[in-house]
Design a protein around this motif. Structure first.
Motif, PDB file in Angstrom:
ATOM      1  N   ASP A 242       4.995  -9.682  -5.450  1.00  0.00           N
ATOM      2  CA  ASP A 242       5.502  -9.037  -4.232  1.00  0.00           C
ATOM      3  C   ASP A 242       5.734  -7.537  -4.433  1.00  0.00           C
ATOM      4  O   ASP A 242       5.715  -6.764  -3.470  1.00  0.00           O
ATOM      5  CB  ASP A 242       6.792  -9.706  -3.746  1.00  0.00           C
ATOM      6  CG  ASP A 242       7.871  -9.754  -4.800  1.00  0.00           C
ATOM      7  OD1 ASP A 242       7.525  -9.779  -5.989  1.00  0.00           O
ATOM      8  OD2 ASP A 242       9.062  -9.769  -4.428  1.00  0.00           O
ATOM      9  N   PHE A 243       5.936  -7.105  -5.683  1.00  0.00           N
ATOM     10  CA  PHE A 243       6.070  -5.668  -5.954  1.00  0.00           C
ATOM     11  C   PHE A 243       4.757  -4.941  -5.673  1.00  0.00           C
ATOM     12  O   PHE A 243       4.756  -3.835  -5.132  1.00  0.00           O
ATOM     13  CB  PHE A 243       6.502  -5.429  -7.397  1.00  0.00           C
ATOM     14  CG  PHE A 243       7.963  -5.671  -7.631  1.00  0.00           C
ATOM     15  CD1 PHE A 243       8.869  -4.621  -7.585  1.00  0.00           C
ATOM     16  CD2 PHE A 243       8.452  -6.942  -7.879  1.00  0.00           C
ATOM     17  CE1 PHE A 243      10.226  -4.837  -7.790  1.00  0.00           C
ATOM     18  CE2 PHE A 243       9.803  -7.173  -8.081  1.00  0.00           C
ATOM     19  CZ  PHE A 243      10.693  -6.113  -8.039  1.00  0.00           C
ATOM     20  N   ALA A 244       3.641  -5.565  -6.066  1.00  0.00           N
ATOM     21  CA  ALA A 244       2.336  -4.948  -5.830  1.00  0.00           C
ATOM     22  C   ALA A 244       1.916  -5.064  -4.370  1.00  0.00           C
ATOM     23  O   ALA A 244       1.386  -4.115  -3.785  1.00  0.00           O
ATOM     24  CB  ALA A 244       1.288  -5.599  -6.733  1.00  0.00           C
ATOM     25  N   ILE A 245       2.171  -6.221  -3.779  1.00  0.00           N
ATOM     26  CA  ILE A 245       1.701  -6.486  -2.425  1.00  0.00           C
ATOM     27  C   ILE A 245       2.547  -5.778  -1.379  1.00  0.00           C
ATOM     28  O   ILE A 245       2.017  -5.251  -0.382  1.00  0.00           O
ATOM     29  CB  ILE A 245       1.686  -8.008  -2.142  1.00  0.00           C
ATOM     30  CG1 ILE A 245       0.706  -8.707  -3.094  1.00  0.00           C
ATOM     31  CG2 ILE A 245       1.314  -8.293  -0.690  1.00  0.00           C
ATOM     32  CD1 ILE A 245       0.762 -10.218  -3.019  1.00  0.00           C
TER      33      ILE A 245
ATOM     34  N   ARG B  91       5.950  -3.784  -2.195  1.00  0.00           N
ATOM     35  CA  ARG B  91       6.739  -2.597  -2.534  1.00  0.00           C
ATOM     36  C   ARG B  91       5.874  -1.347  -2.680  1.00  0.00           C
ATOM     37  O   ARG B  91       6.264  -0.263  -2.250  1.00  0.00           O
ATOM     38  CB  ARG B  91       7.546  -2.839  -3.820  1.00  0.00           C
ATOM     39  CG  ARG B  91       8.634  -1.788  -4.047  1.00  0.00           C
ATOM     40  CD  ARG B  91       9.629  -1.794  -2.887  1.00  0.00           C
ATOM     41  NE  ARG B  91      10.609  -0.733  -2.987  1.00  0.00           N
ATOM     42  CZ  ARG B  91      11.773  -0.846  -3.629  1.00  0.00           C
ATOM     43  NH1 ARG B  91      12.098  -1.979  -4.214  1.00  0.00           N
ATOM     44  NH2 ARG B  91      12.612   0.161  -3.647  1.00  0.00           N
ATOM     45  N   SER B  92       4.696  -1.475  -3.305  1.00  0.00           N
ATOM     46  CA  SER B  92       3.838  -0.294  -3.471  1.00  0.00           C
ATOM     47  C   SER B  92       3.417   0.309  -2.131  1.00  0.00           C
ATOM     48  O   SER B  92       3.542   1.518  -1.924  1.00  0.00           O
ATOM     49  CB  SER B  92       2.606  -0.648  -4.304  1.00  0.00           C
ATOM     50  OG  SER B  92       2.963  -0.834  -5.657  1.00  0.00           O
ATOM     51  N   PRO B  93       2.916  -0.509  -1.174  1.00  0.00           N
ATOM     52  CA  PRO B  93       2.605   0.067   0.142  1.00  0.00           C
ATOM     53  C   PRO B  93       3.839   0.654   0.828  1.00  0.00           C
ATOM     54  O   PRO B  93       3.738   1.670   1.528  1.00  0.00           O
ATOM     55  CB  PRO B  93       2.053  -1.122   0.933  1.00  0.00           C
ATOM     56  CG  PRO B  93       1.568  -2.074  -0.096  1.00  0.00           C
ATOM     57  CD  PRO B  93       2.496  -1.908  -1.263  1.00  0.00           C
ATOM     58  N   GLN B  94       4.997   0.011   0.631  1.00  0.00           N
ATOM     59  CA  GLN B  94       6.228   0.525   1.249  1.00  0.00           C
ATOM     60  C   GLN B  94       6.572   1.904   0.702  1.00  0.00           C
ATOM     61  O   GLN B  94       6.904   2.826   1.463  1.00  0.00           O
ATOM     62  CB  GLN B  94       7.388  -0.454   0.990  1.00  0.00           C
ATOM     63  CG  GLN B  94       8.718  -0.011   1.562  1.00  0.00           C
ATOM     64  CD  GLN B  94       9.485   0.907   0.618  1.00  0.00           C
ATOM     65  OE1 GLN B  94       9.541   0.667  -0.582  1.00  0.00           O
ATOM     66  NE2 GLN B  94      10.050   1.957   1.155  1.00  0.00           N
ATOM     67  N   ILE B  95       6.498   2.074  -0.615  1.00  0.00           N
ATOM     68  CA  ILE B  95       6.802   3.370  -1.221  1.00  0.00           C
ATOM     69  C   ILE B  95       5.784   4.413  -0.771  1.00  0.00           C
ATOM     70  O   ILE B  95       6.132   5.571  -0.502  1.00  0.00           O
ATOM     71  CB  ILE B  95       6.815   3.253  -2.761  1.00  0.00           C
ATOM     72  CG1 ILE B  95       7.947   2.316  -3.216  1.00  0.00           C
ATOM     73  CG2 ILE B  95       7.010   4.625  -3.407  1.00  0.00           C
ATOM     74  CD1 ILE B  95       7.961   2.049  -4.702  1.00  0.00           C
ATOM     75  N   LEU B  96       4.523   3.990  -0.673  1.00  0.00           N
ATOM     76  CA  LEU B  96       3.478   4.896  -0.198  1.00  0.00           C
ATOM     77  C   LEU B  96       3.757   5.352   1.236  1.00  0.00           C
ATOM     78  O   LEU B  96       3.686   6.542   1.554  1.00  0.00           O
ATOM     79  CB  LEU B  96       2.119   4.197  -0.275  1.00  0.00           C
ATOM     80  CG  LEU B  96       0.901   4.989   0.216  1.00  0.00           C
ATOM     81  CD1 LEU B  96       0.693   6.220  -0.654  1.00  0.00           C
ATOM     82  CD2 LEU B  96      -0.340   4.116   0.202  1.00  0.00           C
ATOM     83  N   LEU B  97       4.111   4.408   2.096  1.00  0.00           N
ATOM     84  CA  LEU B  97       4.440   4.742   3.482  1.00  0.00           C
ATOM     85  C   LEU B  97       5.665   5.642   3.559  1.00  0.00           C
ATOM     86  O   LEU B  97       5.727   6.570   4.368  1.00  0.00           O
ATOM     87  CB  LEU B  97       4.687   3.469   4.291  1.00  0.00           C
ATOM     88  CG  LEU B  97       3.448   2.690   4.740  1.00  0.00           C
ATOM     89  CD1 LEU B  97       3.854   1.348   5.335  1.00  0.00           C
ATOM     90  CD2 LEU B  97       2.658   3.491   5.755  1.00  0.00           C
ATOM     91  N   ASN B  98       6.646   5.368   2.698  1.00  0.00           N
ATOM     92  CA  ASN B  98       7.856   6.193   2.687  1.00  0.00           C
ATOM     93  C   ASN B  98       7.532   7.626   2.279  1.00  0.00           C
ATOM     94  O   ASN B  98       8.081   8.584   2.856  1.00  0.00           O
ATOM     95  CB  ASN B  98       8.895   5.594   1.742  1.00  0.00           C
ATOM     96  CG  ASN B  98      10.206   6.328   1.781  1.00  0.00           C
ATOM     97  OD1 ASN B  98      10.496   7.181   0.939  1.00  0.00           O
ATOM     98  ND2 ASN B  98      11.028   6.028   2.773  1.00  0.00           N
ATOM     99  N   SER B  99       6.636   7.784   1.305  1.00  0.00           N
ATOM    100  CA  SER B  99       6.237   9.122   0.868  1.00  0.00           C
ATOM    101  C   SER B  99       5.546   9.877   2.001  1.00  0.00           C
ATOM    102  O   SER B  99       5.804  11.059   2.231  1.00  0.00           O
ATOM    103  CB  SER B  99       5.295   9.031  -0.338  1.00  0.00           C
ATOM    104  OG  SER B  99       5.932   8.421  -1.436  1.00  0.00           O
ATOM    105  N   VAL B 100       4.679   9.163   2.718  1.00  0.00           N
ATOM    106  CA  VAL B 100       4.011   9.779   3.869  1.00  0.00           C
ATOM    107  C   VAL B 100       5.040  10.133   4.940  1.00  0.00           C
ATOM    108  O   VAL B 100       4.996  11.210   5.539  1.00  0.00           O
ATOM    109  CB  VAL B 100       2.935   8.832   4.440  1.00  0.00           C
ATOM    110  CG1 VAL B 100       2.360   9.388   5.732  1.00  0.00           C
ATOM    111  CG2 VAL B 100       1.831   8.605   3.416  1.00  0.00           C
ATOM    112  N   GLY B 101       5.980   9.191   5.175  1.00  0.00           N
ATOM    113  CA  GLY B 101       7.002   9.420   6.190  1.00  0.00           C
ATOM    114  C   GLY B 101       7.879  10.624   5.887  1.00  0.00           C
ATOM    115  O   GLY B 101       8.251  11.378   6.798  1.00  0.00           O
TER     116      GLY B 101
END
Length: 421
Positions: free
Chosen positions: A225-228, A230-240
């Motif tokens: 679940d970290f790869a599936i 959390r990684s996209p979440q952190i990526l989206l947060n960085s963009v946000g």
């Protein structure tokens, strides 16, 4: 009152927070002390190249190890944590090689498409820096797992001192972007090396035999679940987090971007200093509470309430005197940044209080929910900035709308996670 203060200072959680905060504060103090020297050595264009490099790095770095280092605190046994560290290293090596090949063979179209001419000579340092950042994440998560907060604080301060001395000394010889970018990249390797050396010394004093037959495939599946998610979440947060800069630059003037960047840099200090320190100490304590079969709601609420009590003071001062303070400290031309800071204070105050909320999400296995939440949050932020632009027709109006949207977003996240705890 004295009895309460004495009891507070004897509290192990408070002492650990103070240790981590001291390391962060020391590193920031060193960086601030060197800033007047460094800004006189390097030109604004050189700083701009480094800023572009860091911005790209922040966006792609969540892909480096697919967030597996964040899972190292969760297992009950050290053998599993070590297995996760090895998995993280292999993933980081593969992703770094893949990005290196992509940048080598498709360098020209990538540079042209994303307008990265300022960092074209140094772009291959991105995958190297990514790999070094994973080393920092692994060693850092191990210190959190083993509660080696004193070691983490010392390595942070030493790294800051060495890197800033290198930037100043090498800059006198060649004040170029490669020095700033190269030392920034090397800083990750140095941080990891200092922390790893401290961990090795600690292990020699307390030798332990760690044996495990657990397979990497089992760990990959157990913490997928970290790869599936959390990684996209952190990526989206960085963009946000980059949205205001990107949209202000397109909708308004470059000066409005400068006002926003300065205000955010100043206002993030309490969150980085206090909030990050509390989150790092809170995370293993929260995991331990769950391992004992207890509810995490009470400790979560207490941590958020404590941060709210501490954080309200600096942010209330900014709300009351922001324009005057910015004008006094940075000059009359920065008064508008003080106006921005008034509205941004409400948003960043909520960010500060939700640090334990973010830290608790992996332990509660709510990564998927957090990813969905982040997608919705990015959409809300975009709409808020556009509404502020069309409604007020000013950069300040856009910042007001963006800040208020973040207050709603983080308040909703707080209520949601506490209900799940």
């Amino acid at each position: 009152m004295l009895k309460y203060i004495k009891r507070l200072t004897q509290n192990k959680f408070v002492r650990n927070v103070a240790i981590v905060a001291t390391g962060t504060a020391g590193a920031q103090a060193i960086a601030m002390a060197f800033s007047p020297v460094i800004t006189r050595i390097y030109s604004p264009d050189t700083f701009g190249a480094m800023g572009t490099f860091i911005a790209i790095f922040d966006i792609i770095s969540p892909l480096a190890a697919l967030s597996y280092p964040l899972a190292m605190v969760l297992p009950k046994h050290d053998s599993e944590a070590i297995g996760l560290a090895k998995i993280s290293l292999w993933i980081a090596l593969l992703t770094s090689i893949a990005i290196t090949l992509a940048l080598y063979f498709f360098k020209a179209p990538i540079i042209h498409t994303f307008n990265l001419q300022s960092i074209e000579p140094y772009i291959l340092l991105l995958p190297i820096t990514m790999f070094f950042s994973v080393l920092v994440a692994i060693t850092g998560q191990w210190t959190i797992r083993k509660k080696l907060f004193n070691l983490k604080a010392k390595s942070t301060i030493i790294q800051s001192l060495i890197i800033n001395m290198m930037k100043s000394g090498l800059g006198l010889i060649s004040p170029s972007a490669i020095i700033l970018i190269g030392t920034t990249s090397f800083g990750y390797l140095l941080q990891a090396g200092l922390t790893w050396a401290g961990i090795r010394i600690k292990n020699k004093k307390e030798p332990k035999k760690i044996q495990s037959n657990i397979r990497f495939k089992d760990l990959l599946r157990q913490y997928r679940d970290f790869a599936i998610f959390r990684s996209p979440q952190i990526l989206l947060n960085s963009v946000g987090q980059s949205l205001p800069i990107l949209m202000l630059a397109n909708l308004f003037t470059p000066a409005s971007v400068g006002f926003y960047v300065l205000a955010r840099t100043v206002l993030f200090v309490p969150s980085n200093l206090i909030g990050a320190s509390v989150a790092e100490v809170f995370y293993p304590k929260f995991v331990e509470t769950l391992h004992q079969g207890k509810s995490g709601r009470e400790i979560l609420i207490k941590a958020c309430a404590s941060l709210a009590a501490v954080g309200c003071i600096p942010y209330l001062i900014i709300i009351a005197f922001g324009p005057w303070l910015f004008s006094l400290i940075f000059g009359d031309e920065w008064r508008e940044a003080g106006e921005y800071s008034r509205w941004m204070s409400a948003w960043l105050f909520v960010v500060l209080t939700t640090r334990p909320i973010i830290a608790a999400i992996p332990a509660l296995s709510l990564q998927g929910l957090f990813l969905v939440f982040e997608v919705i949050a990015v959409a809300i932020r975009i709409v808020a900035i556009l509404l502020g632009y069309f409604w007020f027709d000013s950069a300040l109006g856009a910042i007001m709308a963006f800040s208020l949207s973040n207050v709603i977003i983080y308040s909703a996240l707080t209520a949601l996670i506490i209900s799940k705890a």
